[in-house]
Design a protein around this motif. Structure first.
Motif, PDB file in Angstrom:
ATOM      1  N   PHE A 239       4.647 116.993  34.030  1.00 29.35           N
ATOM      2  CA  PHE A 239       4.919 118.423  34.130  1.00 29.35           C
ATOM      3  C   PHE A 239       5.766 118.716  35.368  1.00 29.35           C
ATOM      4  O   PHE A 239       6.724 119.496  35.309  1.00 29.35           O
ATOM      5  N   ALA A 240       5.429 118.089  36.488  1.00 31.60           N
ATOM      6  CA  ALA A 240       6.222 118.294  37.711  1.00 31.60           C
ATOM      7  C   ALA A 240       7.668 117.882  37.490  1.00 31.60           C
ATOM      8  O   ALA A 240       8.608 118.572  37.928  1.00 31.60           O
ATOM      9  N   GLU A 241       7.879 116.781  36.792  1.00 25.40           N
ATOM     10  CA  GLU A 241       9.235 116.327  36.492  1.00 25.40           C
ATOM     11  C   GLU A 241       9.951 117.305  35.562  1.00 25.40           C
ATOM     12  O   GLU A 241      11.148 117.594  35.739  1.00 25.40           O
ATOM     13  N   ALA A 242       9.228 117.831  34.580  1.00 23.34           N
ATOM     14  CA  ALA A 242       9.835 118.765  33.639  1.00 23.34           C
ATOM     15  C   ALA A 242      10.249 120.059  34.340  1.00 23.34           C
ATOM     16  O   ALA A 242      11.297 120.635  34.026  1.00 23.34           O
ATOM     17  N   VAL A 243       9.417 120.506  35.287  1.00 20.62           N
ATOM     18  CA  VAL A 243       9.767 121.707  36.051  1.00 20.62           C
ATOM     19  C   VAL A 243      11.046 121.463  36.847  1.00 20.62           C
ATOM     20  O   VAL A 243      11.962 122.289  36.869  1.00 20.62           O
ATOM     21  N   ASP A 244      11.115 120.316  37.487  1.00 16.34           N
ATOM     22  CA  ASP A 244      12.296 119.975  38.278  1.00 16.34           C
ATOM     23  C   ASP A 244      13.532 119.845  37.386  1.00 16.34           C
ATOM     24  O   ASP A 244      14.624 120.331  37.725  1.00 16.34           O
ATOM     25  N   ALA A 245      13.366 119.211  36.218  1.00 17.11           N
ATOM     26  CA  ALA A 245      14.488 119.029  35.303  1.00 17.11           C
ATOM     27  C   ALA A 245      15.000 120.365  34.764  1.00 17.11           C
ATOM     28  O   ALA A 245      16.181 120.496  34.422  1.00 17.11           O
ATOM     29  N   ALA A 246      14.113 121.362  34.713  1.00 19.49           N
ATOM     30  CA  ALA A 246      14.515 122.683  34.231  1.00 19.49           C
ATOM     31  C   ALA A 246      15.211 123.498  35.316  1.00 19.49           C
ATOM     32  O   ALA A 246      15.589 124.647  35.074  1.00 19.49           O
TER      33      ALA A 246
ATOM     34  N   ALA B  80       6.697 114.246  41.779  1.00 16.11           N
ATOM     35  CA  ALA B  80       6.017 113.549  40.688  1.00 16.11           C
ATOM     36  C   ALA B  80       5.575 112.147  41.103  1.00 16.11           C
ATOM     37  O   ALA B  80       4.506 111.676  40.700  1.00 16.11           O
ATOM     38  N   ALA B  81       6.379 111.470  41.918  1.00 11.27           N
ATOM     39  CA  ALA B  81       6.024 110.114  42.341  1.00 11.27           C
ATOM     40  C   ALA B  81       4.725 110.104  43.135  1.00 11.27           C
ATOM     41  O   ALA B  81       3.892 109.201  42.984  1.00 11.27           O
ATOM     42  N   ALA B  82       4.531 111.113  43.988  1.00 15.79           N
ATOM     43  CA  ALA B  82       3.294 111.188  44.772  1.00 15.79           C
ATOM     44  C   ALA B  82       2.107 111.498  43.875  1.00 15.79           C
ATOM     45  O   ALA B  82       1.004 110.967  44.069  1.00 15.79           O
ATOM     46  N   ILE B  83       2.327 112.361  42.876  1.00 13.73           N
ATOM     47  CA  ILE B  83       1.244 112.664  41.941  1.00 13.73           C
ATOM     48  C   ILE B  83       0.831 111.406  41.189  1.00 13.73           C
ATOM     49  O   ILE B  83      -0.362 111.135  41.013  1.00 13.73           O
ATOM     50  N   ARG B  84       1.816 110.621  40.767  1.00  7.85           N
ATOM     51  CA  ARG B  84       1.492 109.394  40.037  1.00  7.85           C
ATOM     52  C   ARG B  84       0.763 108.403  40.936  1.00  7.85           C
ATOM     53  O   ARG B  84      -0.198 107.754  40.526  1.00  7.85           O
ATOM     54  N   ALA B  85       1.229 108.286  42.172  1.00  9.73           N
ATOM     55  CA  ALA B  85       0.624 107.310  43.085  1.00  9.73           C
ATOM     56  C   ALA B  85      -0.818 107.654  43.393  1.00  9.73           C
ATOM     57  O   ALA B  85      -1.677 106.778  43.473  1.00  9.73           O
ATOM     58  N   MET B  86      -1.096 108.951  43.564  1.00  6.26           N
ATOM     59  CA  MET B  86      -2.442 109.354  43.944  1.00  6.26           C
ATOM     60  C   MET B  86      -3.240 109.933  42.780  1.00  6.26           C
ATOM     61  O   MET B  86      -4.461 110.045  42.869  1.00  6.26           O
TER      62      MET B  86
ATOM     63  N   GLU C 220      -3.922 123.924  23.765  1.00  2.00           N
ATOM     64  CA  GLU C 220      -2.920 124.676  23.017  1.00  2.00           C
ATOM     65  C   GLU C 220      -2.323 125.813  23.838  1.00  2.00           C
ATOM     66  O   GLU C 220      -1.536 126.608  23.311  1.00  2.00           O
ATOM     67  N   SER C 221      -2.676 125.893  25.119  1.00  2.00           N
ATOM     68  CA  SER C 221      -2.153 126.989  25.948  1.00  2.00           C
ATOM     69  C   SER C 221      -1.881 126.500  27.366  1.00  2.00           C
ATOM     70  O   SER C 221      -0.749 126.129  27.688  1.00  2.00           O
ATOM     71  N   TYR C 222      -2.900 126.440  28.212  1.00  2.00           N
ATOM     72  CA  TYR C 222      -2.680 126.112  29.623  1.00  2.00           C
ATOM     73  C   TYR C 222      -2.275 124.656  29.845  1.00  2.00           C
ATOM     74  O   TYR C 222      -1.796 124.304  30.922  1.00  2.00           O
ATOM     75  N   LEU C 223      -2.450 123.811  28.841  1.00  2.00           N
ATOM     76  CA  LEU C 223      -1.984 122.427  28.929  1.00  2.00           C
ATOM     77  C   LEU C 223      -0.693 122.205  28.139  1.00  2.00           C
ATOM     78  O   LEU C 223      -0.233 121.068  28.016  1.00  2.00           O
ATOM     79  N   ASP C 224      -0.117 123.273  27.631  1.00  2.00           N
ATOM     80  CA  ASP C 224       1.121 123.177  26.856  1.00  2.00           C
ATOM     81  C   ASP C 224       2.305 123.381  27.807  1.00  2.00           C
ATOM     82  O   ASP C 224       2.731 124.509  28.074  1.00  2.00           O
ATOM     83  N   ALA C 225       2.847 122.292  28.318  1.00  4.25           N
ATOM     84  CA  ALA C 225       3.928 122.365  29.303  1.00  4.25           C
ATOM     85  C   ALA C 225       5.164 123.068  28.742  1.00  4.25           C
ATOM     86  O   ALA C 225       5.820 123.853  29.436  1.00  4.25           O
ATOM     87  N   ALA C 226       5.486 122.800  27.491  1.00  8.76           N
ATOM     88  CA  ALA C 226       6.682 123.409  26.899  1.00  8.76           C
ATOM     89  C   ALA C 226       6.546 124.926  26.838  1.00  8.76           C
ATOM     90  O   ALA C 226       7.502 125.667  27.124  1.00  8.76           O
ATOM     91  N   ALA C 227       5.371 125.414  26.464  1.00 13.86           N
ATOM     92  CA  ALA C 227       5.165 126.862  26.381  1.00 13.86           C
ATOM     93  C   ALA C 227       5.273 127.511  27.758  1.00 13.86           C
ATOM     94  O   ALA C 227       5.820 128.611  27.897  1.00 13.86           O
ATOM     95  N   ILE C 228       4.766 126.826  28.776  1.00 12.02           N
ATOM     96  CA  ILE C 228       4.834 127.374  30.133  1.00 12.02           C
ATOM     97  C   ILE C 228       6.279 127.416  30.627  1.00 12.02           C
ATOM     98  O   ILE C 228       6.723 128.397  31.232  1.00 12.02           O
ATOM     99  N   LEU C 229       7.037 126.371  30.343  1.00  7.19           N
ATOM    100  CA  LEU C 229       8.449 126.359  30.749  1.00  7.19           C
ATOM    101  C   LEU C 229       9.245 127.425  30.000  1.00  7.19           C
ATOM    102  O   LEU C 229      10.137 128.063  30.577  1.00  7.19           O
ATOM    103  N   ASP C 230       8.924 127.646  28.738  1.00  8.34           N
ATOM    104  CA  ASP C 230       9.582 128.720  27.992  1.00  8.34           C
ATOM    105  C   ASP C 230       9.275 130.074  28.625  1.00  8.34           C
ATOM    106  O   ASP C 230      10.157 130.945  28.718  1.00  8.34           O
TER     107      ASP C 230
END
Length: 661
Positions: free
Chosen positions: A93-100, A109-115, A60-70
């Motif tokens: 989350f990496a993609e959301a940061v980039d999209a913001a 994000a692709a490297a994170i997914r691959a590994m 509900e906090s450190y895993l809440d990507a939307a709250a961190i982006l806000d």
């Protein structure tokens, strides 16, 4: 080039403090995020700005990507550094940061997914020709398929969470009958820690070493390694001692591992800091996984290379080339790191929670911490208190320096693994680099042996320190330390002054009698023959005389407690009431209680059910790990006092188990 003027650190604890220190040195403004449990935490106090992102539970906090982006938007942050753990290896989350429109200080994000998926990473490495430990890394996650894979690999096997690391979702299984329960537990831990319950199954090597290689890549196609670390000393599959370089590693093996790690990074278009982990046994080494983030143990690499890896991360994220090439890097001396945890090694390394009444570190070593005296260790997060890092010209020098530093580290309020860490560093097998991942378990009898009970001399020194501390705080003593009011203590006209104090350490209590007659002082413990005594306390240094014995010790007096350090031994005394009754002993073995604060995530039995000795009754989750409460004997479940979802304190009654008829 993308400017970074304000950096938000999407993490907590020592890594958040560490990143902020480097950012500040680089002239970058810092933003902290915090949960309700961390409102006054050190990382919050270290930032220029701080934003609340939710309640204490991480989901509900450190895993809440939307709250961190806000939080990033409202503070004008240009970039987000994920630290390690939480969202650091979350591709979404990496993609959301980039999209913001923000800079993600980490890999694509692709490297994170691959590994980030152990299964996908192993398939990629297999294609690249990197050797793999025999096992099953497939997508079919049916229980029967995984059990068949374990049978094919051969027991013992290791079940591992596909999406994460750090010992979460990792179980060693020695027999087919134990596989279903271990699989269910591994899946629960993996889902709770990473939001993904997929697992893989591998052969469990019996005496392997864990060696990892630090890699770095930039956005211009260059990739290098910064040598390796040995992280073999582990408990519960989690590292506690790390060092660089790996002892006993030949130049050829170092080059081969480094080349394989760089090839892995290039294969996925990696950018930033990453770690390629290998397991080694005999002459072979095999790829385990790649962590697409900075590691907890990165300070030892910084020590031997003289580089700040967080600064490298920020520079690469801005689009700069790598600061150095492969040929520019050399190994300088040796570094070793110890992880200081709030845990009780004598009770299966159970995590501990509560207030840090006292926290004191020595000078001469690097200390990375996210807490200070007065802070609390919460069951919501990892129980690591600090990392201590020593660097020296040789491995022996570094080990000795770190052991001495641990001797002088004082933690009050919670049990820790401090003494265990010092014992490991001084163990002959570790000193000779004859260790592996099973070292602690194999050497448990010596490493986890209980400390000797406090001696009469130690109790006498603690009492003298208490009296010296009290005298120094008297107004007369401050004005004239040599006055009779400062030196004689309490007195009765024409009679010697007598002070008696009962000091307790663990389960042992000792009565100390101090008698002052004019300028002569004697001390007696538990009625023994009195001995001449004298003590002077200057700061934390205690110089004392007990009969013919002269002693120099470190004494920290805090309220009604004395923390005494004599060489490599520490004893924490507290002033006890000699008239108080004995504390109740351990709970009767028919009343099973929570071993630590946490949340009940499984109740495996029902009232009236007959169970055998060792049967799993209740599972309590604390600090991202599961702890199974088992039946101490065969019996019938008389009562269940908790349900799934309950949050329990240490000592909370869980189950009442009647003896079998």
């Amino acid at each position: 080039m993308r400017p970074i003027r304000t950096l938000l650190v999407a993490n907590r604890g020592e890594i958040a403090v560490r990143v902020m220190a480097t950012a500040r040195r680089m002239g970058i403004r810092t933003v902290a995020v915090f949960s309700d449990a961390d409102a006054t935490a050190l990382h919050v106090r270290s930032a220029d700005l701080a934003v609340r992102i939710g309640p204490a539970p991480a989901r509900e906090s450190y895993l809440d990507a939307a709250a961190i982006l806000d939080a990033a938007r409202c503070t004008g942050a240009d970039a987000i550094h994920p630290g390690y753990g939480f969202l650091s290896e979350n591709a979404d989350f990496a993609e959301a940061v980039d999209a913001a429109g923000l800079v993600f200080v980490g890999p694509p994000a692709a490297a994170i997914r691959a590994m980030g998926s152990k299964s996908a990473a192993k398939a990629l490495m297999e294609t690249a020709g990197v050797p793999l430990v025999p096992g099953y890394h497939g997508e079919d996650q049916d229980d029967r398929r995984l059990a068949e894979a374990a049978d094919a690999v051969g027991y013992p096997v290791l079940i591992k969470a596909s999406a994460g690391g750090g010992g979460k979702g990792m179980k060693v299984v020695t027999a087919p009958a134990d596989f279903p329960a271990a699989l269910a537990s591994a899946r629960r831990e993996a889902a709770g820690a990473f939001g993904d319950d997929r697992v893989l199954v591998e052969r469990y090597l019996t005496r392997p070493r864990h060696i990892e290689v630090q890699v770095f890549a930039d956005r211009h196609g260059d990739a290098i390694h910064l040598f390796e670390r040995d992280c073999s000393v582990q408990r519960r599959h989690q590292k506690v001692i790390e060092e660089a370089p790996a002892p006993g590693l030949s130049a050829d093996r170092r080059a081969a591992m480094g080349a394989a790690a760089v090839a892995a990074a290039k294969a996925v278009g990696y950018v930033g800091a990453g770690t390629v982990e290998f397991i080694a046994e005999g002459d072979g080494f095999w790829f385990m996984e790649m962590n697409t983030r900075l590691q907890v143990e990165h300070p030892v690499t910084e020590a031997i290379t003289g580089q700040d890896l967080v600064e490298w991360q920020i520079r690469v994220a801005r689009g700069e080339p790598l600061p150095l090439g492969q040929d520019d890097l050399t190994i300088r001396g040796h570094a070793v790191e110890a992880r200081l945890y709030a845990e009780d090694p004598a009770r299966g390394f159970l995590p501990q929670t509560g207030r840090l009444d006292l926290l004191s570190f020595p000078e001469g070593v690097r200390v990375d911490t996210g807490v200070a005296a007065g802070d609390a260790v919460s069951h919501h997060y990892d129980p690591m208190i600090a990392k201590l890092i020593a660097h020296g010209p040789t491995r022996a020098d570094a080990l000795a320096a770190l052991a001495r530093a641990l001797d002088r580290t004082v933690v009050a309020g919670l049990p820790t693994n401090r003494a265990l860490l010092a014992r490991i560093l001084r163990h002959p097998a570790f000193a000779d680099a004859r260790h592996d991942t099973g070292f602690i378990e194999r050497e448990a009898d010596g490493l986890l042996a209980p400390e000797p009970p406090p001696s009469a001399d130690e109790a006498a020194l603690a009492a003298l320190a208490l009296l010296a501390h009290a005298a120094a705080r008297q107004p007369a003593a401050a004005a004239d330390p040599w006055s009779p009011f400062a030196t004689a203590g309490p007195f009765t006209p024409n009679l010697p002054a007598v002070e008696t104090v009962t000091l307790a350490a663990g389960d042992v209590s000792l009565a100390v009698r101090v008698e002052t007659d004019g300028g002569r002082r004697t001390v007696s413990v538990d009625g023994a023959e009195p001995r001449a005594a004298h003590a002077r306390l200057e700061g934390e240094r205690l110089d004392a005389r007990l009969g013919d014995l002269r002693v120099s010790a470190r004494a920290i007096v805090q309220d009604d407690a004395v923390h005494l350090t004599l060489g490599d031994r520490q004893i924490a005394f507290r002033v006890a009431d000699p008239h108080a009754g004995a504390h109740a002993g351990a709970e009767a073995d028919h009343r099973l209680v929570a071993p630590m604060p946490g949340a009940v995530i499984a109740v495996s039995v029902s009232a009236g059910e007959r169970v055998e000795k060792g049967a799993a009754l209740v599972v309590v989750e604390a600090m991202k790990m599961e702890h199974v409460v088992r039946a101490p004997h065969a019996g019938v479940v008389a009562r269940i006092d908790v349900a799934v979802g309950d949050v329990v304190a240490e000592g909370t009654e869980l189950v009442v188990l009647d003896e079998a008829a």
